[in-house]
Design an enzyme around this catalytic site. Structure first.
Site, PDB file in Angstrom:
ATOM      1  N   ASP A   1       1.141  -1.129   0.218  1.00 19.04           N
ATOM      2  CA  ASP A   1       0.577  -0.219   0.081  1.00 19.04           C
ATOM      3  C   ASP A   1       0.847   1.388  -0.103  1.00 19.04           C
ATOM      4  OD1 ASP A   1       1.491   0.496   2.279  1.00 19.04           O
ATOM      5  OD2 ASP A   1      -1.022  -0.763   3.321  1.00 19.04           O
TER       6      ASP A   1
ATOM      7  N   ASP B   1       1.885   4.829   1.559  1.00 16.34           N
ATOM      8  CA  ASP B   1       1.062   5.601   2.681  1.00 16.34           C
ATOM      9  C   ASP B   1       1.743   7.446   2.023  1.00 16.34           C
ATOM     10  OD1 ASP B   1       0.824   3.923   4.566  1.00 16.34           O
ATOM     11  OD2 ASP B   1       2.772   2.857   4.483  1.00 16.34           O
TER      12      ASP B   1
ATOM     13  N   ASP C   1      10.196   4.356  13.258  1.00 17.41           N
ATOM     14  CA  ASP C   1      10.525   3.320  13.361  1.00 17.41           C
ATOM     15  C   ASP C   1      12.554   2.899  13.109  1.00 17.41           C
ATOM     16  OD1 ASP C   1       9.153   2.219  11.589  1.00 17.41           O
ATOM     17  OD2 ASP C   1       8.036   0.879  12.607  1.00 17.41           O
TER      18      ASP C   1
HETATM   19  P1  ATP Z   1       3.907  -3.132   5.286  1.00 17.51           P
HETATM   20  O1  ATP Z   1       3.271  -1.738   4.951  1.00 17.51           O
HETATM   21  O2  ATP Z   1       4.287  -3.407   4.193  1.00 17.51           O
HETATM   22  O3  ATP Z   1       3.743  -4.070   6.427  1.00 17.51           O
HETATM   23  P2  ATP Z   1       4.987  -0.294   6.675  1.00 17.51           P
HETATM   24  O4  ATP Z   1       6.692  -0.024   6.477  1.00 17.51           O
HETATM   25  O5  ATP Z   1       4.360   0.255   5.513  1.00 17.51           O
HETATM   26  O6  ATP Z   1       4.790  -2.413   6.111  1.00 17.51           O
HETATM   27  P3  ATP Z   1       2.993   0.783   7.555  1.00 17.51           P
HETATM   28  O7  ATP Z   1       2.883  -0.260   9.392  1.00 17.51           O
HETATM   29  O8  ATP Z   1       2.296   0.728   6.682  1.00 17.51           O
HETATM   30  O9  ATP Z   1       4.286  -0.275   7.668  1.00 17.51           O
HETATM   31  O10 ATP Z   1       3.212   2.090   8.632  1.00 17.51           O
HETATM   32  C1  ATP Z   1       3.892   2.849   7.729  1.00 17.51           C
HETATM   33  C2  ATP Z   1       4.811   3.695   8.441  1.00 17.51           C
HETATM   34  O11 ATP Z   1       4.887   4.257   9.443  1.00 17.51           O
HETATM   35  C3  ATP Z   1       5.993   2.660   8.531  1.00 17.51           C
HETATM   36  O12 ATP Z   1       6.986   2.406   7.717  1.00 17.51           O
HETATM   37  C4  ATP Z   1       7.384   3.413   9.966  1.00 17.51           C
HETATM   38  O13 ATP Z   1       7.427   4.716   9.413  1.00 17.51           O
HETATM   39  C5  ATP Z   1       5.526   4.431   9.990  1.00 17.51           C
HETATM   40  N1  ATP Z   1       5.068   3.308  11.877  1.00 17.51           N
HETATM   41  C6  ATP Z   1       4.259   2.475  11.666  1.00 17.51           C
HETATM   42  N2  ATP Z   1       4.474   1.956  12.565  1.00 17.51           N
HETATM   43  C7  ATP Z   1       5.398   2.689  14.184  1.00 17.51           C
HETATM   44  C8  ATP Z   1       5.044   2.129  15.448  1.00 17.51           C
HETATM   45  N3  ATP Z   1       5.058   1.790  15.756  1.00 17.51           N
HETATM   46  N4  ATP Z   1       6.901   3.555  15.655  1.00 17.51           N
HETATM   47  C9  ATP Z   1       7.074   4.284  14.820  1.00 17.51           C
HETATM   48  N5  ATP Z   1       6.532   4.350  13.579  1.00 17.51           N
HETATM   49  C10 ATP Z   1       5.799   3.390  13.117  1.00 17.51           C
HETATM   50 MG    MG Z   2       2.021   0.689   4.687  1.00 19.07          MG
END
Ligand code: ATP
Ligand code: MG
Length: 401
Positions: free
Chosen positions: A17, A19, A102
């Site tokens: 997805d 963001d 993170d």
């Molecule tokens: P995926 O969607 O492939 O699982 P993602 O990195 O996009 O991985 P998301 O949960 O969609 O993960 O979160 C988007 C972004 O928000 C992350 O890449 C990170 O930068 C930030 N993020 C998400 N959760 C946290 C957290 N618990 N603490 C700090 N930053 C976070």
């Molecule tokens: Mg994501």
């Protein structure tokens, strides 16, 4: 765009997805898009909805002023006694936003206006080194949000990367902080961990950091053993689940929960029989409720799934009882297929009588109706059950169900 999508594209993977992040506040985003709804309390966000597509839009987050209670008074920032961030709605600059993310690989920004990538946290280097590395002091960041420990493991497996030593080290000690996470949030996280198509590998890595027992406290003692058939069963179930997901077959979280809690259930059942003097039927039903009740203290499994977990378990008790019309009725049960798959894995691990039983059910499904009658007759003769015995079973069924 930020986070997973930028990271995945740089790694040559297809993003799940996208963001979006902006200096506009959620309210300002809502003013711009009619198809926008504001969500979240702990972390306020705007969802812009295009048909079935949802674009998540987050406002840049800033630092939490530790000395100044103003932010807390305004309900923007909140921290627990353990240092856990209960609310993260202080807005800030893009540089601050990067620091609050993170891992370094998750903190790269792609600017759609000029196609530039802004890397404030050496994410590119981490991509090159294939390393998951926490931004800031890892222990502090885990205390702020213990779910980051699960995320470190999830990304390491998903991206085929190593968790850097500094990022890995505090996890062993801080794993128990998982107890402070709301069970509903953990349910979501556990699905991402176990239904990723790499559930087995994820389970093994979680286990290395003692994180798996935090998610499934009743498995604690078992996970410390080695080479037991109980562990083999868990691994087999996770392997089958991965295979199913990777061949686009349906999986239900209920099956995994039923499997992970099967041995705690058997143990509890034995306990009720030995210590409580209950018969097997009552002990089993009591144990089933106990085990689920304990599990949902940690992971809020929604009711629609716990119902199926119970059914899969209860059908394990019914599968051996094939007298009269029971076998045919069993085939019609909506959860027969799941229960049968469950039996197959149990049989594969435990062998013995279960193998014979599993084979019987395999054959019974494959033959035509006439042959089914023959199979049932053969069973009656072999087990010495006649009409008398059959009616006795019927009576028992009424009394106990
Ligand atoms: P995926 O969607 O492939 O699982 P993602 O990195 O996009 O991985 P998301 O949960 O969609 O993960 O979160 C988007 C972004 O928000 C992350 O890449 C990170 O930068 C930030 N993020 C998400 N959760 C946290 C957290 N618990 N603490 C700090 N930053 C976070
Ligand atoms: Mg994501």
């Amino acid at each position: 765009m930020v986070g997973g999508c930028v990271r995945d594209i740089l790694l040559g993977k297809k993003p799940k997805d996208f963001d979006v992040t902006t200096n506009a506040t959620p309210e300002q985003v809502k003013e711009l898009f009619r198809n926008c709804r504001l969500i979240g309390r702990r972390f306020r966000l705007a969802h812009v909805v295009f048909g079935r597509e949802i674009i998540e839009v987050a406002t840049f987050r800033g630092h939490h002023p530790s000395q100044d209670d103003n932010a807390e008074e305004q309900n923007l920032s909140k921290q627990s006694d353990h240092g856990q961030l209960l609310r993260d709605n202080v807005f800030g600059s893009i540089e601050e936003d990067a620091e609050r993310r993170d891992f370094t690989v998750n903190a790269m920004y792609y600017n759609i206006a000029d196609f530039s990538i802004h890397d404030f946290a050496q994410g590119m280097q981490a991509v090159k080194n294939r390393e998951i590395s926490m931004i800031g002091d890892p222990a502090t960041r885990y205390r702020e949000d213990p779910v980051r420990m699960l995320r470190a493991v999830r990304f390491a497996v998903k991206l085929g990367m190593k968790i850097s030593p500094e990022t890995a080290k505090p996890m062993y000690e801080l794993a128990p902080l998982m107890a402070n996470i709301p069970p509903a949030r953990l349910f979501e996280e556990v699905l991402k961990l176990l239904l990723s198509g790499q559930g087995l590998e994820t389970y093994k890595l979680l286990n290395e950091f003692n994180l798996f027992e935090q998610l499934f406290p009743q498995l604690g003692p078992l996970l410390k053993t080695q080479n037991s058939r109980e562990l083999a069963f868990i691994e087999q179930v996770l392997m089958n689940t991965d295979n199913r997901i990777n061949s686009d077959m349906k999986v239900t979280p209920a099956f995994i929960f039923a499997a992970l809690l099967w041995y705690p259930l058997e143990e509890r059942c034995q306990q009720h029989m030995v210590e409580g003097g209950l018969n097997h039927f009552d002990a089993f039903n009591l144990a089933l409720s106990d085990v689920l009740h304990r599990q949902i203290q940690r992971i809020m499994i929604p009711k629609r799934f716990t119902i199926t977990v119970r059914e899969i378990w209860q059908l394990q008790q019914r599968l051996p009882k094939r007298y009269g019309r029971r076998a045919l009725q069993m085939l019609e049960h909506p959860k027969f297929r799941a229960a049968y798959d469950f039996l197959l894995i149990r049989a594969q691990i435990e062998g013995g009588e279960l193998l014979t039983l599993a084979q019987w059910w395999t054959d019974f499904q494959n033959v035509d109706p006439e042959e089914r009658q023959t199979m049932m007759k053969a069973l009656r003769e072999k087990e010495g059950g006649g009409p008398k015995r059959r009616s006795r079973y019927r009576g028992k069924k009424k009394a106990t169900e």
